[in-house]
Structure formats: structure tokens, C-alpha cells
Design an enzyme around this catalytic site. Structure first.
Site, short mmCIF file in Angstrom:
data_model
loop_
_atom_site.label_atom_id
_atom_site.label_comp_id
_atom_site.label_asym_id
_atom_site.label_seq_id
_atom_site.Cartn_x
_atom_site.Cartn_y
_atom_site.Cartn_z
N LYS A 111 0.85 -1.20 0.00
CA LYS A 111 0.00 0.00 0.00
C LYS A 111 0.88 1.25 0.00
O LYS A 111 1.93 1.26 0.66
CB LYS A 111 -0.91 -0.04 1.23
CG LYS A 111 -1.99 1.04 1.24
CD LYS A 111 -2.94 0.84 2.42
CE LYS A 111 -4.00 1.92 2.51
NZ LYS A 111 -4.92 1.72 3.66
N SER A 164 -9.82 1.73 2.62
CA SER A 164 -8.94 2.50 1.79
C SER A 164 -7.88 1.66 1.08
O SER A 164 -7.26 2.14 0.13
CB SER A 164 -8.23 3.56 2.64
OG SER A 164 -7.44 2.96 3.63
N SER A 207 -10.10 -0.71 6.85
CA SER A 207 -9.53 -0.61 5.50
C SER A 207 -8.79 -1.83 4.98
O SER A 207 -8.41 -1.84 3.80
CB SER A 207 -8.59 0.59 5.42
OG SER A 207 -9.34 1.75 5.30
N1 GLN Z 1 -13.52 3.79 6.12
C1 GLN Z 1 -12.89 4.22 7.31
C2 GLN Z 1 -12.54 5.68 7.21
O1 GLN Z 1 -12.82 6.27 6.21
C3 GLN Z 1 -11.67 3.38 7.60
C4 GLN Z 1 -10.46 3.83 6.91
C5 GLN Z 1 -9.25 3.02 7.27
O2 GLN Z 1 -9.35 2.00 7.94
N2 GLN Z 1 -8.10 3.53 6.90
O3 GLN Z 1 -11.99 6.27 8.09
#
Ligand code: GLN
Length: 496
Positions: free
Chosen positions: A79, A154, A178
Site C-alpha cells: 500500500k 482504503s 480498511s
Molecule cells: N472507512 C474508514 C474511514 O474512512 C476506515 C479507513 C481506514 O481503515 N483507513 O476512516
């Protein structure tokens, strides 16, 4: 013969050890696959073919000299928020589009030392804020199961790369879901470790009290093997746990009969998609068939978890992102008008709308006069959520829930409805707030042929238990064996 790129870490390790293939051959097969399909999927921000070829060659030398490990010679995707020395690390943001880290994250050094091969940097929501990978300044990633849909986020780039066989496995990061949510949407296994299990050093911070790095893989064994490669104490991360790391493959295949499975009523409410509920209930029957003991449990503060998360995470983000001012870090806007104008321009132009929304939310929640009402309150709720889990784990070994309430949505569909996207994090954020580990495992398909994930949660540092149960489930189902039918070019809509 199946192509090398479609194999697992476990299978490839066996082939490498037997001298039947070289890492160079595997790496070329993966790079060719990326060349063939990434135009459609857009899983990668950067493909690091030179680095990969060089690492593959070194891996082959190591294998020949008999000093190889289990991950030696295996092509992985990383990532784009984990620093790799000398390689652009963008975090999906214009503000870091030119950033070349002078050091590598601890997990990257660990994998490199074990001889892993890095084929590229995967796309992500800017600063890991989002659930769809649409908040990337490089354009969205598509779901390999249907390119009109989001892959989740994400870590959507990592998920799509694994699902489309553009790497053998990948690293993602999980702050509120995410890793688990994109794993569910792309039909993979994704594991968020216990907070502190894996070093965060060199992970570009979003919300430091929640962020964790974890594996995204084609099956449970691969997830365990990759978790072995990244876990452990790191003196460079003050929140890293100085606790012994077991071999996460040890309990795979061990009997699960008699283990207690908790089913929390709060996760099976009216907002849950009917097809997902059916698939998860069916999975519970599979576990029952393995003589696991099923119990109804209650996690009474679940309904407050999203509200608490969307105060804690933006608050920490607003603080973490203060450093991107065009001087200390990040994109610098034009300098006319003096210092303050330059700061304003750097941040207005460097960040996208979602990141700015979170900075504003977080700054507000932390401001004098509101701190007690918002941040402090949210922290107290966080403790209640954690206590819910502590009581639950007195009566069960694992908890089973759906990973997400709905299947993946269409690209663009929710761009103007951030609240509904936040609410869909309901099943993943409680474990993040509590700091406990969670895994998403494929458990079926919707009527439209989209993957569904089941989430398994366990107590702090019980990743082995998670993996044991996930593996037992997986070995008694065939969902993980299906591959996405990559749709033809004509189905694609334009990126932006
Ligand atoms: N969807 C969640 C957010 O927007 C989780 C994001 C993540 O785990 N980085 O914060």
C-alpha cells in the site's frame, strides 16, 4: 498448468524450494499480468519493476545458497502509505506525490530482509481516509469482480491487486476497516492485527491510536505466513507490544470442535443486506457442523461506535496532518502574498475534499470548549466498546459478524453522500476502537456475483485463534477458490 501469478505464497514457496521455478520467473509472470490487466483495474500507483527484478535475482541466489525463508522470492504489493526508501510513497495524495522517503518502514525492512519481492505501490484513498479508493488523487481503483464498482477502501488497490492476480499477496493498513472491508468486497482474506502487534514505524499516520498494518491474501494460510513476516516488537514504535510472536501457521488444521462462537445480535439489524445476512447465517451453520458451540451474545455499545470513531479518527488526523504545510512536508503552493498565504495554498491545493472534511471535523472536535463534549466523550465511549468485547470474550473464543452491511457500490454513486459511507463502517470500527484483531474471509456471493465476507474477531493477541477458525471454515467451503472474471475493456467507464 495454472499461471504462476495465480498461485499462493505457500504453493510458490514449495516450487521455489524444490528448484522447480525461480523467483525471476514468478516475478516476470506477475509483472506481465500487471501489464495485461492493470489498465483495467488500476490497482497500482507505481509499478516497481526494476526493484522487483533486482530483489528476485537476489532471492534466487539466496535460495541456491540454502538460506531462504518462507517469503523469499515472493512478489508482494505494498500500500502506498508504507515508506520504501528511495521509492515514491504518495499516500494517494497530491501533497505527497513527490515524496521519496529517505528510510523504509520497519515492516518493509523486515520483508526485504526475508527476501520478499516488491512489485509495486498500490492505490488508496488519500491518507487512508475512505472506503472506496475513490479519494485517491490518482483516480479510483476498480473492483476486479465488476469494474463499474468500487473495490472498497482504503486499501482498495492492495485488494484489487490480490484479487486480479497482480501480486501474490499484499500489505494493507486498517484504521477502521480498511483491510477487512476491501478484502470482503474483492473476495480475499484480510487481517487487521491487534493494535501494537505490527510496527507502525514508517507507516504514514492517519489516526495513530487505530492504525495497523496487516496482510491481504488469497487464502488463510498465506495471510498467516505474511503476518509471521511482519509481526513483532519494534523499539522505533512506542506503541509496539513487546510480546512473544507465535508461529501463526501452528494452529492451522487443528481441531475447532468445542470452541465457543459468539453471534452478537447488534450486528444483525435492519440495515443489513438480506443476501449478506443469508450468507453469514449459512457460515455459522458450517461452523456448527464443525462442532463449534454457537451462542447469542450482546455488544450493547455497537450503535455508538461509528459516532465515536468519526470523532477520534478525524481528531488524530487533524493533528497528524498539521505537518503538511509545504515547509516541513508536502506540496508547496505559490509563495506570493507571504507565509500564511503560502501555507493556505499548500494545504488547500495539496489535500482533497475528504481529507479537508476530516481536518475540519477533527480540529473542531479538539478545540477548546468542545473538547470535553466531543473528543473526551468519544474516548469514553471507546472504553465502553472495548469493555463490551472484554465481557463477550469471557463467554466465547471468537465472535462472528458480517464484515460489511452492504455489497460494493458503483463508482461515483456515493461521492456526495459521505455520511452513508461512514455509516457502512459500522461492523469494522468497533474492533478498531477496541484494538482487538479481526479477519475477513470469503463466505459467499450476492445474486449479482459479488463476493461477501464474514468477519471473525478474537481477544487481544489471539490472531492464532482467528486464523485457526478462519482456516477451518475456509477448508470446509470453496468460496476462496473462485477468481473474478475480468471484464472486457468496453465495460469500462472513464477514470475521473
Ligand atoms: N472507512 C474508514 C474511514 O474512512 C476506515 C479507513 C481506514 O481503515 N483507513 O476512516
Amino acid at each position: 498448468m495454472t499461471e504462476l501469478y495465480s498461485k499462493t505464497i505457500y504453493e510458490l514457496h514449495a516450487l521455489l524450494a524444490a528448484g522447480e521455478v525461480t523467483s525471476r520467473e514468478i516475478t516476470e509472470s506477475v509483472l506481465k499480468r500487471i501489464d495485461a490487466v492493470d489498465e483495467k483495474v488500476h490497482a497500482y500507483i507505481t509499478v516497481t519493476s526494476d526493484l522487483a527484478r533486482e530483489q528476485a535475482q537476489r532471492a534466487d541466489e539466496r535460495i541456491r545458497s540454502g538460506s531462504a525463508g518462507l517469503l523469499t522470492g515472493i512478489p508482494l504489493a505494498i500500500k502506498d502509505n508504507l515508506c520504501i526508501k528511495g521509492i515514491a510513497t504518495t499516500c494517494g495524495s497530491k501533497s505527497l506525490a513527490q515524496f521519496i522517503p529517505p528510510y523504509s518502514a520497519t515492516v518493509i525492512n523486515a520483508l526485504a530482509e526475508q527476501g520478499a519481492v516488491f512489485v509495486g505501490r498500490t492505490n488508496m484513498d488519500e491518507f487512508a481516509m475512505g472506503s472506496s479508493t475513490e479519494n485517491s488523487c490518482f483516480g479510483p481503483t476498480r473492483n476486479p469482480w465488476n469494474p463499474a464498482l468500487i473495490p472498497g477502501g482504503s486499501s482498495g488497490g492492495s485488494a484489487a491487486a490480490v484479487a486480479a492476480d497482480e501480486c501474490i499477496a499484499a500489505l494493507g493498513t486498517d484504521t477502521g476497516g480498511s483491510i477487512r472491508q476491501p478484502a470482503a468486497f474483492c473476495g480475499l482474506v484480510g487481517l487487521k492485527p491487534t493494535y501494537g502487534r505490527v510496527s507502525r514505524f514508517g507507516l504514514i499516520a492517519f489516526a495513530s491510536s487505530l492504525d495497523q498494518v496487516g496482510p491481504m491474501a488469497k487464502d488463510v494460510r498465506d495471510a498467516a505466513m505474511l503476518l509471521n513476516g511482519i509481526s513483532g516488537y519494534d523499539r522505533l514504535d512506542s506503541t509496539s507490544a513487546n510480546a512473544a510472536v507465535p508461529d501463526y501457521t501452528d494452529l492451522l488444521g487443528k481441531e475447532v470442535a468445542g470452541m465457543r462462537v459468539g453471534i452478537p445480535g447488534e450486528y444483525f439489524t435492519s440495515g443489513l443486506d438480506a443476501g449478506i445476512e443469508r450468507a453469514v447465517r449459512e457460515s455459522v451453520r458450517v461452523l456448527e457442523g464443525l462442532k463449534m458451540e454457537i451462542r447469542e451474545i450482546s455488544l450493547p455499545h455497537t450503535e455508538y461506535a461509528v459516532a465515536a470513531y468519526y470523532l477520534v479518527a478525524p481528531a488524530e488526523a487533524s493533528s497528524n496532518l498539521a505537518r503538511y504545510d509545504g515547509v516541513k512536508y508536502g506540496f508547496r503552493g505559490g509563495e506570493e502574498g507571504g507565509l500564511l498565504d503560502m501555507y493556505t495554498r499548500s494545504r488547500s491545493e495539496g489535500f482533497g475534499v475528504e481529507v479537508k472534511r476530516r481536518i475540519m471535523l477533527g480540529t473542531y472536535a479538539l478545540s477548546a470548549g468542545y473538547y470535553d463534549a466531543y473528543y473526551k466523550k468519544a474516548s469514553q465511549v471507546r472504553t465502553l466498546v472495548r469493555d463490551d468485547f472484554s465481557s463477550a470474550f469471557r463467554e466465547c473464543d471468537v465472535i462472528i459478524t458480517p464484515t460489511c452491511p452492504n455489497p460494493p457500490f458503483s463508482l461515483g454513486e456515493k461521492l456526495h453522500d459521505p455520511l452513508s459511507v461512514y455509516l457502512a463502517d459500522i461492523f469494522t470500527v468497533p474492533a478498531s476502537l477496541a484494538g482487538i484483531p479481526g479477519i475477513s474471509v470469503p463466505c459467499g456471493f450476492t445474486e449479482d456475483g459479488l463476493p461477501i465476507g464474514i468477519q471473525i474477531l478474537a481477544n487481544f493477541f489471539r490472531e492464532e485463534t482467528l486464523l485457526q477458525v478462519a482456516h477451518a471454515y475456509e477448508q470446509n467451503t470453496t468460496w476462496h477458490n473462485r477468481k473474478p472474471p475480468l471484464a472486457p475493456e468496453k465495460d469500462l467507464i472513464s477514470f475521473k
